[in-house]
Design an enzyme around this catalytic site. Structure first.
Site, PDB file in Angstrom:
ATOM      1  N   HIS A 131       0.624  -1.380  -0.077  1.00 56.21           N
ATOM      2  CA  HIS A 131      -0.301  -0.391  -0.244  1.00 56.21           C
ATOM      3  C   HIS A 131       1.022   1.028  -0.185  1.00 56.21           C
ATOM      4  O   HIS A 131       0.330   2.417  -0.759  1.00 56.21           O
ATOM      5  CB  HIS A 131      -0.388   0.248   0.822  1.00 56.21           C
ATOM      6  CG  HIS A 131      -1.819  -1.207   1.545  1.00 56.21           C
ATOM      7  ND1 HIS A 131      -2.610  -1.459   0.896  1.00 56.21           N
ATOM      8  CD2 HIS A 131      -2.060  -2.132   2.168  1.00 56.21           C
ATOM      9  CE1 HIS A 131      -3.644  -2.432   0.869  1.00 56.21           C
ATOM     10  NE2 HIS A 131      -3.063  -3.181   2.063  1.00 56.21           N
ATOM     11  N   HIS A 161       2.154   8.746   1.370  1.00 54.70           N
ATOM     12  CA  HIS A 161       1.333   8.917   0.407  1.00 54.70           C
ATOM     13  C   HIS A 161       1.757   9.949  -0.769  1.00 54.70           C
ATOM     14  O   HIS A 161       1.862  11.211  -0.456  1.00 54.70           O
ATOM     15  CB  HIS A 161      -0.214   9.175   1.599  1.00 54.70           C
ATOM     16  CG  HIS A 161      -0.563   8.898   2.718  1.00 54.70           C
ATOM     17  ND1 HIS A 161      -0.979   7.272   2.463  1.00 54.70           N
ATOM     18  CD2 HIS A 161       0.108   8.489   3.541  1.00 54.70           C
ATOM     19  CE1 HIS A 161      -1.069   7.121   3.776  1.00 54.70           C
ATOM     20  NE2 HIS A 161      -0.578   8.016   4.679  1.00 54.70           N
ATOM     21  N   HIS A 172       4.142  10.568   7.250  1.00 54.86           N
ATOM     22  CA  HIS A 172       2.999   9.981   8.664  1.00 54.86           C
ATOM     23  C   HIS A 172       4.620  10.033   9.677  1.00 54.86           C
ATOM     24  O   HIS A 172       4.585   8.433   8.895  1.00 54.86           O
ATOM     25  CB  HIS A 172       2.047   9.553   8.544  1.00 54.86           C
ATOM     26  CG  HIS A 172       1.204  10.076   7.589  1.00 54.86           C
ATOM     27  ND1 HIS A 172       0.229  10.150   7.464  1.00 54.86           N
ATOM     28  CD2 HIS A 172       0.699  12.090   7.424  1.00 54.86           C
ATOM     29  CE1 HIS A 172      -0.938  10.619   6.927  1.00 54.86           C
ATOM     30  NE2 HIS A 172      -0.687  11.675   7.035  1.00 54.86           N
ATOM     31  N   THR A 175      -5.516   6.186   8.139  1.00 59.41           N
ATOM     32  CA  THR A 175      -6.556   7.360   7.503  1.00 59.41           C
ATOM     33  C   THR A 175      -6.306   5.701   6.073  1.00 59.41           C
ATOM     34  O   THR A 175      -6.115   5.930   5.039  1.00 59.41           O
ATOM     35  CB  THR A 175      -5.396   8.080   6.464  1.00 59.41           C
ATOM     36  OG1 THR A 175      -3.907   8.065   6.678  1.00 59.41           O
ATOM     37  CG2 THR A 175      -5.516   9.088   7.359  1.00 59.41           C
ATOM     38  N   THR A 176      -6.416   4.497   6.647  1.00 61.58           N
ATOM     39  CA  THR A 176      -5.998   3.257   6.562  1.00 61.58           C
ATOM     40  C   THR A 176      -6.764   2.365   7.482  1.00 61.58           C
ATOM     41  O   THR A 176      -6.710   2.710   8.328  1.00 61.58           O
ATOM     42  CB  THR A 176      -4.496   2.297   5.522  1.00 61.58           C
ATOM     43  OG1 THR A 176      -4.070   2.399   7.228  1.00 61.58           O
ATOM     44  CG2 THR A 176      -4.574   3.308   4.904  1.00 61.58           C
TER      45      THR A 176
END
Length: 290
Positions: free
Chosen positions: A77, A106, A129, A212-213
């Site tokens: 991811h 990201h 992050h 956020t996932t």
């Protein structure tokens, strides 16, 4: 309800042929019902609506300057670097001291917009992050049981004309982790090298949110810094050469912004001081006829 067995993915991976759950369907995962919560992340930060809070003082960064040897991996991811617990943060009106657990990024595609948080609707090319958990906890899973158990520092990137040499070890390592599940060693890097200089870490935004996932647990104290990190277009493009598990380019690895609902976003005291100083200076200049 067969969808419950499907894996989550980003919108960039959703197609007619895909069988993964895009962001708008993450809540269909059995363990991710929190993704429909009222305090989700990321959010769009509207600066004129932020609330000044003088308690948001500069952070104390402990062992951020220490170089570390670790693994950088493609987890399917994103790019993730697991950190030793020697690096810690405190101050900044955090409810506790937090120890660094991992960092990840990201991004968009070849340097195009790809940050998760946005400022006044502006999406940056990439966002990092740095995930911390309260000192008393032994794992992320344990910390997520506490509504303020996790503290994440978010940093934006901007495109610069020249390469950021401090990022050479990471950019070089990316060439060895193009495939999902691959990892390689990362050495000679410190967290200090990767983020803005200390004097540029005093202006930031604070709000309460979530991972956020999936599973989107609402247990995160978010700090999003104003000052950006420069990377060249070429350096940013290297991240897009990684691949998802299906072999497709790893691009668009961000969750869309979520409703703020009743939450407030606060801004650090230093921002208030700067604004007050500017107003005072303007008043003085007006008074003397300048």
């Amino acid at each position: 309800m067969l969808q419950l067995d499907l894996e989550w993915c980003y919108q960039s991976q959703v197609s007619c042929n895909s069988s993964c759950l895009g962001p708008d369907k993450w809540h269909l995962e059995a363990s991710a019902t929190s993704c429909e919560g009222k305090s989700q992340s990321p959010v769009n930060i509207v600066t004129r609506k932020t609330v000044p809070d003088e308690r948001l003082t500069p952070f104390e960064f402990t062992a951020y300057q220490q170089t570390f040897n670790g693994l950088i991996k493609n987890n399917g991811h994103t790019v993730q670097v697991d950190l030793q617990h020697t690096a810690k943060i405190s101050g900044g009106h955090l409810p506790s001291t937090y120890k660094a657990l991992q960092l990840h990024l990201h991004w968009g595609k070849d340097g195009s917009p790809g940050s998760e948080h946005t400022i006044d609707g502006e999406q940056y090319p990439m966002e990092m992050h740095i995930v911390h958990i309260k000192e008393k906890y032994n794992s992320l899973a344990e910390a997520l049981g506490d509504t303020t158990g996790v503290a994440v520092l978010g940093f934006f990137y901007e495109t610069s004309a020249s390469a950021n040499k401090k990022y050479d070890p990471i950019i070089t390592a990316l060439k060895n982790i193009t495939e999902t599940g691959s990892n390689t060693s990362l050495s000679g890097v410190s967290l200090d090298m990767l983020i803005p200089a200390k004097e540029n870490r005093t202006q930031y935004y604070r709000y309460e949110g979530s991972l956020t996932t999936p599973d989107c647990t609402e247990a995160v104290v978010w700090t999003v810094f104003e000052n950006t990190i420069p990377l060249s277009k070429q350096q940013l493009s290297e991240f897009s050469k990684l691949r998802f598990g299906d072999g497709e380019p790893m691009v668009g690895t961000f969750r869309p912004v979520q409703p703020l609902n009743t939450r407030l976003v606060y801004r650090s005291g230093s921002s208030v001081v700067l604004a007050s100083t500017a107003l005072l200076l303007a008043s003085v200049m007006a008074a003397v006829g300048l």
